[in-house]
Scaffold this active site. Sequence first.
Site, mmCIF file in Angstrom:
data_model
loop_
_atom_site.group_PDB
_atom_site.id
_atom_site.type_symbol
_atom_site.label_atom_id
_atom_site.label_comp_id
_atom_site.label_asym_id
_atom_site.label_seq_id
_atom_site.Cartn_x
_atom_site.Cartn_y
_atom_site.Cartn_z
ATOM 1 N N GLU A 120 5.937 -5.497 3.962
ATOM 2 C CA GLU A 120 4.542 -5.642 4.386
ATOM 3 C C GLU A 120 3.612 -6.129 3.293
ATOM 4 O O GLU A 120 2.634 -6.815 3.554
ATOM 5 C CB GLU A 120 3.967 -4.295 4.863
ATOM 6 N N ASN A 121 3.868 -5.674 2.059
ATOM 7 C CA ASN A 121 2.941 -6.010 0.991
ATOM 8 C C ASN A 121 3.111 -7.435 0.470
ATOM 9 O O ASN A 121 2.464 -7.806 -0.504
ATOM 10 C CB ASN A 121 3.050 -4.996 -0.158
#
Lengths: 231, 231, 218, 218
Positions: D48-49
Site C-alpha cells: 500500500e505504501n
Amino acid sequence: MKKLAQIEDVVKLIKDGDQLLVGGFGLSGSPLSLIDEIAASGKKDLTVVSNNLGEKGKGLGKLLVAGNLKKAIGSYFTTNADAVNAWSKGELEIELVPQGTLAEAVRCGGAGIAGFYTKTALGTKLAEGKHHMTFDDGEYILEKAIKGDVALVKALKADTLGNLVYDQSGRNFNPAMATAANLVIAEVDEIVEAGEIKPEEIVTPHMFVDYVVITKYVKQGGKYVEPAEAN
Amino acid sequence: MKKLAQIEDVVKLIKDGDQLLVGGFGLSGSPLSLIDEIAASGKKDLTVVSNNLGEKGKGLGKLLVAGNLKKAIGSYFTTNADAVNAWSKGELEIELVPQGTLAEAVRCGGAGIAGFYTKTALGTKLAEGKHHMTFDDGEYILEKAIKGDVALVKALKADTLGNLVYDQSGRNFNPAMATAANLVIAEVDEIVEAGEIKPEEIVTPHMFVDYVVITKYVKQGGKYVEPAEAN
Amino acid sequence: MLSQQKRIDIAKRIAAEFEDGQIINLGVGIPTLIPDYIEGKDVYLHSENGLLGMGPTPEEEFINMDLISASKKPVTLNTGASIFDSSDSFLMIRGGHVDVAVLGALQVDETGEVANWAVPGQNILGVGGAMDLVSGAKKIIIATLHTSKDDTPKLLEELTYPSSGARKVDMVVTEHAAFEFKEGKMFLREILSDISMEALKDITPANYEVAIEKLINT
Amino acid sequence: MLSQQKRIDIAKRIAAEFEDGQIINLGVGIPTLIPDYIEGKDVYLHSENGLLGMGPTPEEEFINMDLISASKKPVTLNTGASIFDSSDSFLMIRGGHVDVAVLGALQVDETGEVANWAVPGQNILGVGGAMDLVSGAKKIIIATLHTSKDDTPKLLEELTYPSSGARKVDMVVTEHAAFEFKEGKMFLREILSDISMEALKDITPANYEVAIEKLINT
C-alpha cells in the site's frame, strides 16, 4: 519475454464496437503501428477516446479514412479536417470533453472512481444536462469516469516485465490510458532487461501492461517515419 | 537559493488552529525536524491530516505529547497508544478515513476536485451520513476533498528551484500532500543544483513548493536519528 | 499599424505583468508571442501536455517531436524543468497552481466572462484546455485585438458566443487598452495606443469605468 | 497443533492458490507468513505504501527504514520493482489492478461479507487499507484461524462486528478448511486437517454447502 507480442496478433483481440483508449497528444506519443494495423483490419464501429484524432490521414486520422470509427471522445478535433467533415455528414459521432476533464476522467476510470466534481465547464454548453452540486466553495459539475475495452499506448522503452517509460512530452495521456482498460497494449521503441529502468523512474508499472509490441516506425529528424520512408 | 529557509522561521508561519497536511507513513518519509519545531512552538488547536500520528512520543506523536493538537484525520492511530488514550479522554478528536480515500481526497484537494465517488467503505460505519449515488456498476459514496493551510513534506533531495525527489517508499503521501495546501514546506537531506535531477525523475515539480529546509536529522543504520544520538 | 505589430505590443504589455517566480501558461494565438519578451524574468512556462520550464524553439537538428508545446511546436527544456503526464498537468491547472494563464478570446463581456472556444453556427469540435484554464488558473489575462477582422467589437455588454466558464477573467489587454475586472465590474486602467477616449468608447460596447492607473511599471 | 503451525499451514495453502504473473497484496497477520512459501512462483508483491515487487527482509546492514512494507518492516526490491506514491498505489488497489488480496479477518459471514477492522465496544481508531482492499482487489482470500483464541467461532451466519464493506470475499482458508463464496453462498471445498465433518460443522455457525472439490493442485 512473456508479454512480447506481434502487432498483427494483438490487434485481433480488438472487437468490433470496442471502446479504445489511445494515448498521444496529436502525433506525439501515439501508437502509430497499432493504429496502422487497426486501419488495415476492417474493424467496425470503434469508439476512440483520445485527445485528438491525429491529423488528416495521419495517426488516428487513418482510422477515420479506413472507416473503423463510430465515435470519437476527446478535446480537440478541429485540426483534422476529415473529422470535421465526417461529423458534418453524420458519419462520425463526436463527444467533446475539456482536456483536463478527459485526463481526470480516464484516471478515475483506472482508479475505481465513478465520477468527480469539477468547476471546469461550469456555466457552459458542455455542462448542460450534467449533475450539479454545491460544495463549500461554490457549484461544481459531476463528470463520469471513462474506461476502455482496450488501451493502446506508446512508450519509449519497456523492460522485460513490461514496465514503461516515455519520451519527454510523449508521456502525455499514455500513463492514464494504461490504467483504464481491460486490455492494455504498449507499443515501444525498444525492450531492455528488467532492472535497467530504476524503480523510481518507472512511470507505468508492469501490472498495467498486458502486451508489448515493437513499433515499426523509426525516429528520424525527431519524427517517427515508416521504415519505407526512412533514409 | 530563493526558497531555502530556516526551520524556526517557517514554523512561525503556522497559525494556531491551522490544518496541517503531513507526509509520511509512520516515521518513514516524515518531516521530523519541522515536527520537533512545532512541538517546541506551543502552537494550539492544530488539525493534522496524516496517515498515522507517528509512534508514541516519536514523529507526529510528539505533537500529541506537546499538546499542539485538536484533531487528527488519518487511517490508522492504534499503533500510537497516546493517540488512543487522548481520544478516550476526549482530548483529541479523531476522524478515521480509509487509507486510499485519504490519499485520493488529498490529491483531489490539490487538483481542484471537490469530491469523488468511491466504493471503498460502502456498507460500513465510515459511510454513514455520506451522500450515495448509483452509477452503471452499482452504488458509490461521495468523499470530499481534503486541503490544508500548510503542508509539511519530507523529501530526499531538493534542487535549487525546489524540485523534489523522495527516498524509496518514503515517497508515500508526500507528493499528494505537497499539492493540497496554501503553504508547502519541504524538509530535505540535501540540496543539489537545478539540472542535477533529470526532468523525468522529478516527482514534485517546484511549482508546489514554497520553502525548503534542511533536516536536522542524520540517517544512521537506515534510520533517522537526531544528531545528538548519532555516533 | 500592422496587425502583427499590434499583436507584439499586446504580448509585450502582458509580459511586463509577470513577476519573478510565477508559473505561466500561454494559450494559442497572441500568447505564443510572449516568450520573446520575458527575458530576464524568472518565470516558468507550463504546458498542458506535461511540461514545466519550457524553453525556446530548438535548432533544427535538436528537434524532437516528442518534446513539444501545447501548440504542438518543438520546444526545449530550461534547467530545472520537469515532465509529467496529462492528469498531473491538469491537476496543476485546475488545482490553482498556475499563477497566470494568458488566453486569446473571441469575446469578453463587461463582467469578465470570456468566450474563447466556439462560434455559434460553426462546428463546435474543439475545446482543448480552454475551459480548464478558465476555471483553474489563479489569474487570467486575455490577450486579444480590440475588434475582430471585420471591425466587430469583442468587448461586449453580453456574450453572444458560447461562454468558456462561469469564472471571470482578471484582465484584458488589447492594442488600445488594458482593462481590469473586479467583482464583476470592468475598469479601464491604461490607454496603450494613441486612441482617444471617445474613439475607444465607440469600439467598446462593454460598459467600463475609467480609472486610469498604471497597473505596473512597464 | 501449535498455533504457529496452523498459521503456517494456512499461509502455505493460500500460497498454492497463486498463479504466475499475479499481483498480490498481503495484509497483516497470517498473510505476512506467505512470502516464505511462494518461491518459484512468478508473483509480484504490492504494498500500500507504494511498492510493486517487494522482496525479502534485508540483512541488517542494508536496512533502510524508508524502504518498508505496509506493516512498517524493512524490505528489499526485486528486479523490475517500481516505486510510486500513495495515491497511485491506491489507484492500483481500488481500480481493480491487484489480482489477489490476502487479508486477515475477525469474522466472515455466510455470504462472504467480512469484518476485519473494528470490535464493538473497543476503540475504533484504525482502518488502514482494509476497506480499500475489500472494495478493490480482483479476488479476496481471507486467511484466519477457524475460531478466535477463546474458541468463539469466526465464520458466522451474520456479522456481529462492523463490516469492512459491501463487497463479498471469494475464499476463506482456515487451519481446518477452505471455503469458497459464489453469488452470496458459501461452499466447503476442502478439508485441510483431520477434523471430521461433524466437528467442523460444530465450530462453523455459517451455513455452507458441502461441495468438496480440490480447487487447485496443491
